[in-house]
Design an enzyme around this catalytic site. Structure first.
Site, short mmCIF file in Angstrom:
data_model
loop_
_atom_site.label_atom_id
_atom_site.label_comp_id
_atom_site.label_asym_id
_atom_site.label_seq_id
_atom_site.Cartn_x
_atom_site.Cartn_y
_atom_site.Cartn_z
N THR A 1 -11.57 132.22 104.05
CA THR A 1 -10.62 133.22 103.52
C THR A 1 -9.39 132.62 102.84
O THR A 1 -8.66 133.34 102.16
CB THR A 1 -10.11 134.12 104.66
OG1 THR A 1 -9.50 133.29 105.66
CG2 THR A 1 -11.23 134.94 105.28
N GLU B 1 -11.74 127.95 111.04
CA GLU B 1 -12.42 129.16 110.56
C GLU B 1 -13.86 128.82 110.14
O GLU B 1 -14.80 129.59 110.42
CB GLU B 1 -11.66 129.77 109.38
CG GLU B 1 -12.36 131.01 108.83
CD GLU B 1 -11.67 131.59 107.60
OE1 GLU B 1 -10.45 131.43 107.44
OE2 GLU B 1 -12.40 132.19 106.77
C1 2E6 Z 1 -6.66 132.97 110.24
C2 2E6 Z 1 -7.45 132.93 109.15
C3 2E6 Z 1 -6.86 132.66 107.97
O1 2E6 Z 1 -5.41 127.13 107.93
P1 2E6 Z 1 -5.40 128.61 107.58
O2 2E6 Z 1 -4.69 128.90 106.32
O3 2E6 Z 1 -6.79 129.17 107.63
O4 2E6 Z 1 -4.67 129.36 108.78
P2 2E6 Z 1 -3.15 129.69 109.05
O5 2E6 Z 1 -3.03 129.91 110.51
O6 2E6 Z 1 -2.24 128.71 108.43
O7 2E6 Z 1 -2.96 131.06 108.28
C4 2E6 Z 1 -3.34 132.30 108.77
C5 2E6 Z 1 -4.78 132.48 108.92
C6 2E6 Z 1 -5.32 132.73 110.14
N1 2E6 Z 1 -5.56 132.44 107.86
FE1 F3S Z 2 -6.18 137.13 107.89
FE2 F3S Z 2 -5.75 136.19 105.52
FE3 F3S Z 2 -3.80 136.26 107.18
S1 F3S Z 2 -7.62 136.01 106.70
S2 F3S Z 2 -4.78 135.95 109.15
S3 F3S Z 2 -4.86 138.04 106.35
S4 F3S Z 2 -4.20 134.63 105.75
#
Ligand code: 2E6
Ligand code: F3S
Length: 311
Positions: free
Chosen positions: A167, A129
């Protein structure tokens, strides 16, 4: 024998952005058939990736691994504009599964950079990200990962600075770094920990609400999942033994010895059935009483990209 208490903090497991990203790949597989190329892991979870792979998704780390004119999905973590441009140049049919809450941070970065501000991105170096958000305005964006880095930061014009964040960070850590930035640049623009998404902050609040009662906290998630790691850190920072587990098979029964109350949660990219599996492993060790511990009720949903809406 007294039953062991298993607390289930809620919300836990899938968020709306992860559900949307997975559904995008599923619908593309249904509509066009395999292969559907996906740039990077669609979300940071080994089980999600393996499941989609078994159905015909092909995960690549670079666009040059995708044949000309093929279908390619950008992961939920977002991509730099240069990657979109490269996909267009190669004639790829790109479908964007970027979470709308990441896209919102990209839009804020663009707006601030276009206005002439230096953008300070609070985030972890190398995370996908962060790579994407840094790519929105690469010449005008700097990354900080700690309050110490924030305090030492130098910029072109101290009166023209905006900060944003990844995020999926720790809410309390981002508040500390934002405070350090505010001390360093009194005129800085930014919204505290507001770029941290609802799913990340809710899962942290849910763990915080039970950690005082727990002897052990198990977080289901993959090692590269930022939001999942933040849940382990939060529990550990409260002095409670906490482990990140890929699935039930990673639970070491010795962790459970003497643990009368165990909290089991999951990061936003971890499928809910993996939590059920972990609870089953605990149940196999002796009687349990399962207690849901909700702190919030999530209703967020995100629309699919236009071309995939409808049946
Ligand atoms: C996209 C953005 C934020 O490592 P991270 O926690 O960012 O990502 P994931 O895939 O474990 O969690 C969902 C996500 C997707 N969070
Ligand atoms: Fe989006 Fe947060 Fe999930 S940035 S993919 S709602 S962990």
């Amino acid at each position: 024998m007294t039953a062991r208490r298993v607390l289930l903090p809620a919300p836990r497991s899938f968020c709306a952005g992860v559900e949307r990203a997975i559904e995008i790949v599923e619908r593309l597989l249904e509509r066009y058939g395999p292969p559907v190329y996906v740039r990077n892991q669609i979300v940071h979870n080994a089980h999600v990736v393996a499941d989609l792979e078994s159905r015909g998704a092909v995960f690549v780390s670079e666009l040059d691994e995708v044949p000309e004119h093929a279908l390619v999905v950008f992961s939920a973590h977002g991509v730099a504009p240069a990657v979109e441009a490269e996909a267009a140049r190669r004639g790829l049919d790109a479908v964007d599964a970027t979470c709308p809450l990441v896209a919102k941070v990209h839009a804020e970065a663009k707006r601030a950079a276009d206005s002439g501000d230096t953008v300070v991105l609070i985030g972890h170096e190398g995370h996908e990200e962060v790579v994407g958000t840094l790519g929105v305005a690469p010449e005008r964006t700097v990354l900080v990962s700690s309050a110490a880095e924030a305090a030492a930061l130098r910029v072109e014009r101290e009166d023209r600075v905006t900060y944003l964040s990844q995020t999926t960070l720790s809410v309390s850590e981002v508040e500390d770094i934002a405070a350090a930035l505010k001390d360093r640049f009194p005129a800085i623009r930014g919204q505290g920990a507001d770029d941290i998404c609802y799913a990340t902050s809710n899962r942290q609040a849910a763990v915080a609400a039970v950690v005082g009662e727990a002897d052990l906290v198990l977080v289901v998630g993959s090692a590269n999942s930022s939001n999942s790691n933040r849940l382990v850190e939060l529990a550990a920072a409260n002095g409670v033994a906490a482990y990140l587990v890929e699935d039930a098979g990673a639970v070491d029964p010795s962790w459970l010895e003497g643990a009368a109350t165990v909290a089991v949660t999951a990061g936003a990219s971890a499928p809910p059935r993996l939590v059920d599996d972990v609870v089953a492993v605990i149940a196999a060790l002796g009687p349990i009483e399962v207690v849901e511990r909700p702190v919030a009720h999530e209703t967020q949903e995100f629309l699919l990209p236009q071309r995939l809406r409808g049946a």
